[in-house]
Design an enzyme around this catalytic site. Structure first.
Site, PDB file in Angstrom:
ATOM      1  N   HIS A  79       1.025  -1.409  -0.211  1.00  0.00           N
ATOM      2  CA  HIS A  79       0.370   0.268   0.194  1.00  0.00           C
ATOM      3  C   HIS A  79       0.680   1.106   0.395  1.00  0.00           C
ATOM      4  O   HIS A  79       1.857   1.570   0.875  1.00  0.00           O
ATOM      5  CB  HIS A  79      -0.873  -0.278   1.116  1.00  0.00           C
ATOM      6  N   TYR A 206      -9.420   5.852   6.682  1.00  0.00           N
ATOM      7  CA  TYR A 206      -9.975   6.389   8.022  1.00  0.00           C
ATOM      8  C   TYR A 206     -10.958   7.168   8.570  1.00  0.00           C
ATOM      9  O   TYR A 206     -10.459   8.584   7.670  1.00  0.00           O
ATOM     10  CB  TYR A 206      -8.543   6.744   8.732  1.00  0.00           C
ATOM     11  N   PRO A 299      -4.735   0.860  18.652  1.00  0.00           N
ATOM     12  CA  PRO A 299      -4.211   0.134  17.428  1.00  0.00           C
ATOM     13  C   PRO A 299      -4.424   1.680  15.904  1.00  0.00           C
ATOM     14  O   PRO A 299      -4.031   1.050  14.630  1.00  0.00           O
ATOM     15  CB  PRO A 299      -5.444  -0.824  16.751  1.00  0.00           C
ATOM     16  N   LYS A 303       0.496   0.058  15.415  1.00  0.00           N
ATOM     17  CA  LYS A 303       1.460  -0.496  15.687  1.00  0.00           C
ATOM     18  C   LYS A 303       2.079  -1.578  16.440  1.00  0.00           C
ATOM     19  O   LYS A 303       3.706  -1.474  16.951  1.00  0.00           O
ATOM     20  CB  LYS A 303       2.249   1.626  16.679  1.00  0.00           C
ATOM     21  N   TYR A 391       3.793   6.811  10.118  1.00  0.00           N
ATOM     22  CA  TYR A 391       2.518   5.277  10.183  1.00  0.00           C
ATOM     23  C   TYR A 391       3.816   4.576   8.862  1.00  0.00           C
ATOM     24  O   TYR A 391       3.378   3.086   9.244  1.00  0.00           O
ATOM     25  CB  TYR A 391       1.720   5.676   8.826  1.00  0.00           C
TER      26      TYR A 391
END
Ligand code: RFL
Ligand code: PHB
Length: 393
Positions: A79, A206, A299, A303, A391
């Protein structure tokens, strides 16, 4: 007459066969260090436990270097961006363009499966279905771990004990007074489902919506992974299938219209609480903690498993130096070095969690600040780069 305990000795005894424990024993094996791994549950249970899905760049490299990344590279989904969706509009964060790195979507249970296969193929001493093990004498030169199977007590004495037994294992309590806990509990959890449904789009979403947070993820071209923010008091019975799909469509709304994920049979569901926890230090005497045993992150930043992988990579190197040279300096520095990554991940996960969830007590001021924050990330290259760097790891 009841038989006495079975006594054994090894160099490192590891408690817990999640990603941390399995990878640690594998890394130590490659350095010629003898280990015994003791796991409470049976292998089928451990390999079926559905959890994390995102492997960051650095953690994927550790798995590759350890020779256990082949299937991840073949089957994992690469991704290069994620979407933030708020006020009914989607904003793509082009992570690879901003950082040169990507993430791999590959289920934690696949990582555990690959590691367990490899450990057993290498003749590793991995003992599943031992029931809860106990940790003893960590302040002495002969720490030990005990467990009981079929009424027979087993006692393993080692040079070092490593607790990789998660947030509810024997490691955290064994630290006793030595540990200072830093904790934050959120008033909500995540309802997570897996469905036999082809992902409607190919990047994660998100979503911050007035009804609460939602996350769109996936596991393969035919399995979708979805999450909803729910009050901590909710139970699975409160969420029949139709309610889940309706709620998801509303929270992912685009331009005022519900946006429906592709539906399919829901074959896994659970509610997980959200919390942040760090116990300092991560060592007491001859006991070391790694992964969720030492810290928990909500979550939202994806991580937890990545930190577990980084901890054991560090610890394996420190133990190797100790066994090769007798110099304990690297082991003494383990806590300090591990905590640098841990607190950065705690910070990032807290930041993502507060930016993306709806909090009951929020005032209109808080809400406007949250929107300003989201707009800033969506419109400022510098702010988006900070998100992307954290990220991808
Ligand atoms: P684990 O995986 O909890 O493994 C601990 C093992 O120890 C065993 N055990 C014992 N064995 C013997 N004796 C005892 N006394 C024992 N007590 C416990 C347990 O049976 C178990 O097998 O810890 P580890 O290895 O540190 O791994 C940590 C990760 O599991 C965790 O951080 C992640 O799942 C967190 N997480 C995510 N992490 C990511 O990096 N990316 C993600 O996308 C991500 N998504 C998530 C997540 C966690 C979630 N939940 C369920 C909290 C999504 C969710 C919903
Ligand atoms: C998942 O796919 O399970 C997942 C993805 C991103 C997260 C958490 C979980 O932040």
């Amino acid at each position: 007459m009841t038989p006495g305990p079975v006594e054994e000795r090894t160099q490192v005894v590891v408690v817990g066969a999640g990603p941390a424990g399995l990878l640690l024993t594998h890394l130590l094996h490659r350095e010629g260090i003898a280990t015994i791994l003791v796991e409470a549950r049976d292998r089928e249970y451990v390999q079926a436990r559905v959890r994390a899905g995102v492997i960051e760049h650095g953690a994927a490299d550790i798995l590759r270097r350890a020779g256990v990344g082949e299937r991840m590279d073949r089957e994992g989904l690469v991704h290069e961006g994620i979407e933030l969706r708020f006020d009914g509009v989607g904003h793509r964060i082009p992570m690879t363009e901003l950082t040169g790195r990507h993430i791999t979507v590959y289920g934690q249970q696949e990582v555990v499966h690959d590691l367990a296969e490899r450990r057993l193929a290498d003749g590793g001493d991995v003992r599943f279905a031992c029931g809860p093990a106990a940790i003893h004498d960590i302040d002495s030169a002969e720490p030990s771990v005990t467990y009981t199977v079929d009424g027979v007590e087993h006692r393993i004495v080692a040079d070092f004990v490593v607790a990789c037994d998660g947030a509810h294992g024997a490691g955290r309590p064994a630290m006793g007074e030595a540990v200072t806990p830093y904790e934050k509990v959120y008033p909500f959890g995540w309802l997570g489902i897996l469905a036999h449904a082809a992902p409607r789009i190919h990047e994660l979403i998100y979503a911050n919506h007035p009804r609460g947070f939602a996350l769109y993820s996936m596991r393969s071209p035919s399995v979708t992974r979805l999450y909803l923010q729910v009050p901590s008091t909710d139970r699975l019975e409160d969420w029949p299938d139709e309610r889940i799909w309706e709620e998801l469509a509303l929270r992912f709304s685009l331009d005022g219209e519900p946006w429906e994920p592709t539906q399919g049979e829901i074959f896994e569901r659970s509610i997980a609480p959200l919390r942040s926890y760090v116990g300092e230090p991560m060592q007491r005497g001859r006991l070391f903690l790694a992964g969720d045993a030492a810290h928990t992150v909500p979550p939202t930043g994806a991580k937890g498993m990545n930190l577990a992988i980084r901890d054991v990579d560090l610890l394996a190197r420190a133990l190797t130096v100790q066994f090769r040279t007798g110099n304990e300096e690297a082991l003494r520095r383990y806590t300090e070095e591990a905590l640098r990554s841990v607190w950065r991940a705690e910070y990032f996960s807290w930041w993502m969690t507060t930016m993306l969830h709806r909090f009951d007590g929020d005032t209109p001021f808080d809400r406007r600040v949250q929107t300003a924050q989201l707009r800033s990330v969506a419109s400022s290259r510098a702010h988006a780069t900070a998100l992307a760097e954290n990220y991808v790891g």
